[in-house]
Scaffold this motif. Structure first.
Motif, PDB file in Angstrom:
ATOM      1  N   VAL A  24      76.513-104.723 -13.944  1.00 54.35           N
ATOM      2  CA  VAL A  24      75.866-106.014 -14.194  1.00 54.35           C
ATOM      3  C   VAL A  24      76.866-106.988 -14.811  1.00 54.35           C
ATOM      4  O   VAL A  24      76.956-108.156 -14.402  1.00 54.35           O
ATOM      5  CB  VAL A  24      74.626-105.835 -15.101  1.00 54.35           C
ATOM      6  N   GLN A  25      77.635-106.503 -15.769  1.00 51.21           N
ATOM      7  CA  GLN A  25      78.616-107.356 -16.433  1.00 51.21           C
ATOM      8  C   GLN A  25      79.675-107.855 -15.457  1.00 51.21           C
ATOM      9  O   GLN A  25      80.103-109.012 -15.532  1.00 51.21           O
ATOM     10  CB  GLN A  25      79.272-106.597 -17.591  1.00 51.21           C
ATOM     11  N   SER A  26      80.099-107.002 -14.524  1.00 49.63           N
ATOM     12  CA  SER A  26      81.112-107.399 -13.548  1.00 49.63           C
ATOM     13  C   SER A  26      80.607-108.511 -12.634  1.00 49.63           C
ATOM     14  O   SER A  26      81.380-109.377 -12.226  1.00 49.63           O
ATOM     15  CB  SER A  26      81.540-106.195 -12.699  1.00 49.63           C
ATOM     16  N   PHE A  27      79.337-108.483 -12.302  1.00 48.66           N
ATOM     17  CA  PHE A  27      78.768-109.523 -11.446  1.00 48.66           C
ATOM     18  C   PHE A  27      78.452-110.798 -12.221  1.00 48.66           C
ATOM     19  O   PHE A  27      78.513-111.889 -11.678  1.00 48.66           O
ATOM     20  CB  PHE A  27      77.507-109.018 -10.749  1.00 48.66           C
ATOM     21  N   LEU A  33      86.320-108.209 -17.295  1.00 50.66           N
ATOM     22  CA  LEU A  33      87.403-107.314 -16.876  1.00 50.66           C
ATOM     23  C   LEU A  33      88.752-107.747 -17.438  1.00 50.66           C
ATOM     24  O   LEU A  33      89.553-106.913 -17.847  1.00 50.66           O
ATOM     25  CB  LEU A  33      87.475-107.241 -15.348  1.00 50.66           C
ATOM     26  N   SER A  34      88.996-109.042 -17.463  1.00 51.66           N
ATOM     27  CA  SER A  34      90.296-109.502 -17.964  1.00 51.66           C
ATOM     28  C   SER A  34      90.396-109.396 -19.486  1.00 51.66           C
ATOM     29  O   SER A  34      91.491-109.265 -20.024  1.00 51.66           O
ATOM     30  CB  SER A  34      90.563-110.937 -17.515  1.00 51.66           C
ATOM     31  N   GLU A  35      89.256-109.410 -20.175  1.00 58.36           N
ATOM     32  CA  GLU A  35      89.272-109.327 -21.644  1.00 58.36           C
ATOM     33  C   GLU A  35      89.213-107.888 -22.159  1.00 58.36           C
ATOM     34  O   GLU A  35      89.686-107.607 -23.258  1.00 58.36           O
ATOM     35  CB  GLU A  35      88.105-110.116 -22.225  1.00 58.36           C
ATOM     36  N   ALA A  50      86.338-108.648  -9.492  1.00 52.60           N
ATOM     37  CA  ALA A  50      85.291-108.180 -10.407  1.00 52.60           C
ATOM     38  C   ALA A  50      84.085-107.646  -9.632  1.00 52.60           C
ATOM     39  O   ALA A  50      83.514-106.615  -9.995  1.00 52.60           O
ATOM     40  CB  ALA A  50      84.864-109.306 -11.341  1.00 52.60           C
ATOM     41  N   ARG A  51      83.692-108.336  -8.568  1.00 48.77           N
ATOM     42  CA  ARG A  51      82.554-107.859  -7.772  1.00 48.77           C
ATOM     43  C   ARG A  51      82.891-106.561  -7.049  1.00 48.77           C
ATOM     44  O   ARG A  51      82.055-105.664  -6.934  1.00 48.77           O
ATOM     45  CB  ARG A  51      82.115-108.943  -6.792  1.00 48.77           C
ATOM     46  N   THR A  52      84.123-106.428  -6.578  1.00 47.63           N
ATOM     47  CA  THR A  52      84.551-105.178  -5.943  1.00 47.63           C
ATOM     48  C   THR A  52      84.518-104.036  -6.952  1.00 47.63           C
ATOM     49  O   THR A  52      84.029-102.940  -6.654  1.00 47.63           O
ATOM     50  CB  THR A  52      85.970-105.332  -5.351  1.00 47.63           C
ATOM     51  N   PHE A  58      78.968 -99.306  -9.375  1.00 47.58           N
ATOM     52  CA  PHE A  58      77.570 -99.090  -9.006  1.00 47.58           C
ATOM     53  C   PHE A  58      77.428 -97.851  -8.122  1.00 47.58           C
ATOM     54  O   PHE A  58      76.546 -97.020  -8.335  1.00 47.58           O
ATOM     55  CB  PHE A  58      77.031-100.337  -8.297  1.00 47.58           C
ATOM     56  N   LEU A  59      78.302 -97.712  -7.131  1.00 54.16           N
ATOM     57  CA  LEU A  59      78.259 -96.538  -6.252  1.00 54.16           C
ATOM     58  C   LEU A  59      78.505 -95.256  -7.052  1.00 54.16           C
ATOM     59  O   LEU A  59      77.783 -94.266  -6.883  1.00 54.16           O
ATOM     60  CB  LEU A  59      79.288 -96.674  -5.132  1.00 54.16           C
TER      61      LEU A  59
END
Length: 143
Positions: A24-27, A33-35, A50-52, A58-59
């Motif tokens: 959820v945070q990545s989306f 991710l950078s922090e 980030a979405r990738t 998620f998978l």
């Protein structure tokens, strides 16, 4: 089922829920991710990356949760084990080869979780019942 497998199932569920939060945070905001993870080269982190990362997480979360539900499924068990091996390999390579993820708490946490999970799953592999077909086939070969 052994007590160890029950503990392992709980661990897999907990790791899966945490991974859902990371998804959820990545989306929601790619600066996460950078922090927290890729602090060595934060300029490489963008929304697509980030979405990738979120989809991969998620998978992995779905696979781990499915294994917790059906922990006696040897194929699913092995696939779940490989999700942790891949995560460990990814974070180690980003930390030591590509230098995009220095050893901060944000990187150490997934390294520790993946390492403990691999060890736990290798131990748990000894507790999983072997399918009856395999036992029967092996006994026929001996005769």
């Amino acid at each position: 089922m052994s007590r160890f497998l029950n503990v392992l199932r709980s661990w897999l569920v907990m790791v899966s829920v945490i991974a859902m939060g990371n998804t959820v945070q990545s989306f929601r905001d790619h600066s996460f991710l950078s922090e927290k993870l890729y602090t060595g080269t934060p300029e490489f982190v963008n929304g697509l990356q980030a979405r990738t990362f979120g989809i991969w997480t998620f998978l992995s979360s779905i696979i781990r949760c499915a294994c917790a539900v059906d922990i006696q499924n040897r194929t699913l068990y092995h696939i779940t084990l490989w999700t942790f091996v891949m995560a460990l390999g990814h974070f180690l390579s980003e930390a030591f080869i590509y230098k995009t993820a220095p050893l901060t708490i944000g990187v150490m946490a997934p390294l520790i979780v993946a390492s403990f999970s691999i060890v736990g799953m290798l131990i748990g592999l000894q507790c999983i019942a072997e399918p009856q077909e395999a036992v029967g086939a092996r006994q026929k070969k001996r005769n």
